[in-house]
Design a protein around this motif. Structure first.
Motif, PDB file in Angstrom:
ATOM      1  N   LEU A 152      -0.076 -17.734  18.661  1.00 33.73           N
ATOM      2  CA  LEU A 152      -0.085 -18.942  17.864  1.00 33.73           C
ATOM      3  C   LEU A 152       1.116 -18.964  16.929  1.00 33.73           C
ATOM      4  O   LEU A 152       1.410 -17.983  16.251  1.00 33.73           O
ATOM      5  CB  LEU A 152      -1.369 -19.014  17.036  1.00 33.73           C
ATOM      6  N   PHE A 153       1.818 -20.083  16.935  1.00 35.93           N
ATOM      7  CA  PHE A 153       2.922 -20.316  16.000  1.00 35.93           C
ATOM      8  C   PHE A 153       2.457 -21.357  14.998  1.00 35.93           C
ATOM      9  O   PHE A 153       1.885 -22.379  15.378  1.00 35.93           O
ATOM     10  CB  PHE A 153       4.161 -20.848  16.733  1.00 35.93           C
ATOM     11  N   TYR A 154       2.696 -21.109  13.738  1.00 37.40           N
ATOM     12  CA  TYR A 154       2.348 -22.055  12.687  1.00 37.40           C
ATOM     13  C   TYR A 154       3.570 -22.168  11.786  1.00 37.40           C
ATOM     14  O   TYR A 154       3.938 -21.208  11.112  1.00 37.40           O
ATOM     15  CB  TYR A 154       1.131 -21.553  11.906  1.00 37.40           C
ATOM     16  N   LEU A 155       4.209 -23.319  11.805  1.00 39.25           N
ATOM     17  CA  LEU A 155       5.413 -23.544  11.010  1.00 39.25           C
ATOM     18  C   LEU A 155       5.117 -24.620   9.973  1.00 39.25           C
ATOM     19  O   LEU A 155       4.550 -25.660  10.298  1.00 39.25           O
ATOM     20  CB  LEU A 155       6.563 -23.995  11.913  1.00 39.25           C
ATOM     21  N   ALA A 156       5.486 -24.370   8.729  1.00 35.79           N
ATOM     22  CA  ALA A 156       5.233 -25.336   7.658  1.00 35.79           C
ATOM     23  C   ALA A 156       6.496 -25.480   6.816  1.00 35.79           C
ATOM     24  O   ALA A 156       7.255 -24.525   6.649  1.00 35.79           O
ATOM     25  CB  ALA A 156       4.072 -24.880   6.790  1.00 35.79           C
ATOM     26  N   ARG A 157       6.679 -26.701   6.315  1.00 38.06           N
ATOM     27  CA  ARG A 157       7.863 -26.980   5.495  1.00 38.06           C
ATOM     28  C   ARG A 157       7.499 -28.016   4.440  1.00 38.06           C
ATOM     29  O   ARG A 157       6.832 -29.009   4.723  1.00 38.06           O
ATOM     30  CB  ARG A 157       8.963 -27.522   6.394  1.00 38.06           C
ATOM     31  N   VAL A 158       7.948 -27.784   3.227  1.00 40.60           N
ATOM     32  CA  VAL A 158       7.651 -28.677   2.116  1.00 40.60           C
ATOM     33  C   VAL A 158       8.457 -29.961   2.251  1.00 40.60           C
ATOM     34  O   VAL A 158       9.643 -29.932   2.551  1.00 40.60           O
ATOM     35  CB  VAL A 158       7.990 -27.991   0.773  1.00 40.60           C
ATOM     36  N   LEU A 159       7.773 -31.096   2.050  1.00 41.71           N
ATOM     37  CA  LEU A 159       8.458 -32.382   1.996  1.00 41.71           C
ATOM     38  C   LEU A 159       8.986 -32.569   0.579  1.00 41.71           C
ATOM     39  O   LEU A 159       8.499 -31.942  -0.357  1.00 41.71           O
ATOM     40  CB  LEU A 159       7.496 -33.522   2.343  1.00 41.71           C
ATOM     41  N   ASP A 160       9.944 -33.455   0.405  1.00 40.26           N
ATOM     42  CA  ASP A 160      10.508 -33.685  -0.923  1.00 40.26           C
ATOM     43  C   ASP A 160       9.674 -34.680  -1.734  1.00 40.26           C
ATOM     44  O   ASP A 160      10.096 -35.155  -2.775  1.00 40.26           O
ATOM     45  CB  ASP A 160      11.956 -34.167  -0.807  1.00 40.26           C
ATOM     46  N   ARG A 161       8.465 -34.976  -1.227  1.00 44.01           N
ATOM     47  CA  ARG A 161       7.575 -35.947  -1.864  1.00 44.01           C
ATOM     48  C   ARG A 161       6.172 -35.746  -1.306  1.00 44.01           C
ATOM     49  O   ARG A 161       5.972 -34.971  -0.376  1.00 44.01           O
ATOM     50  CB  ARG A 161       8.042 -37.358  -1.531  1.00 44.01           C
ATOM     51  N   LEU A 162       5.202 -36.436  -1.906  1.00 46.35           N
ATOM     52  CA  LEU A 162       3.852 -36.399  -1.353  1.00 46.35           C
ATOM     53  C   LEU A 162       3.813 -37.249  -0.086  1.00 46.35           C
ATOM     54  O   LEU A 162       4.596 -38.178   0.067  1.00 46.35           O
ATOM     55  CB  LEU A 162       2.848 -36.927  -2.372  1.00 46.35           C
ATOM     56  N   GLY A 163       2.896 -36.937   0.798  1.00 46.73           N
ATOM     57  CA  GLY A 163       2.766 -37.705   2.029  1.00 46.73           C
ATOM     58  C   GLY A 163       2.186 -39.084   1.764  1.00 46.73           C
ATOM     59  O   GLY A 163       1.566 -39.324   0.730  1.00 46.73           O
TER      60      GLY A 163
END
Length: 79
Positions: free
Chosen positions: A2-13
């Motif tokens: 399993l690969f799980y990649l996460a990245r912070v956005l520059d704002r709320l969704g």
């Protein structure tokens, strides 16, 4: 595997992100995308069933393919 990649956005969704993620998931064959609207991050999950020995080169190929898919989605969400 399993690969799980996460990245912070520059704002709320927001609602537009939900539409983008839905379209991505309809077209993605490798994994699934999600946006956490409270934390403001994009995540991508992919499961790979291995039927042969995993070599370093094969692992890097799978990882690169998933990182590219995640990166394309991130750019759609932030661009």
């Amino acid at each position: 595997m399993l690969f799980y990649l996460a990245r912070v956005l520059d704002r709320l969704g927001n609602r537009k992100d939900s539409w983008i993620v839905n379209e991505l998931n309809l077209k993605s064959v490798l994994g699934s995308h999600a946006v956490n609207t409270e934390a403001g991050c994009h995540s991508y999950r992919a499961a790979h069933w291995l039927d042969a020995e995993l070599t370093k080169s094969r692992f890097m190929e799978i990882l690169e393919r998933n990182a590219e898919e995640s990166g394309r989605a991130y750019h759609l969400l932030t661009g």
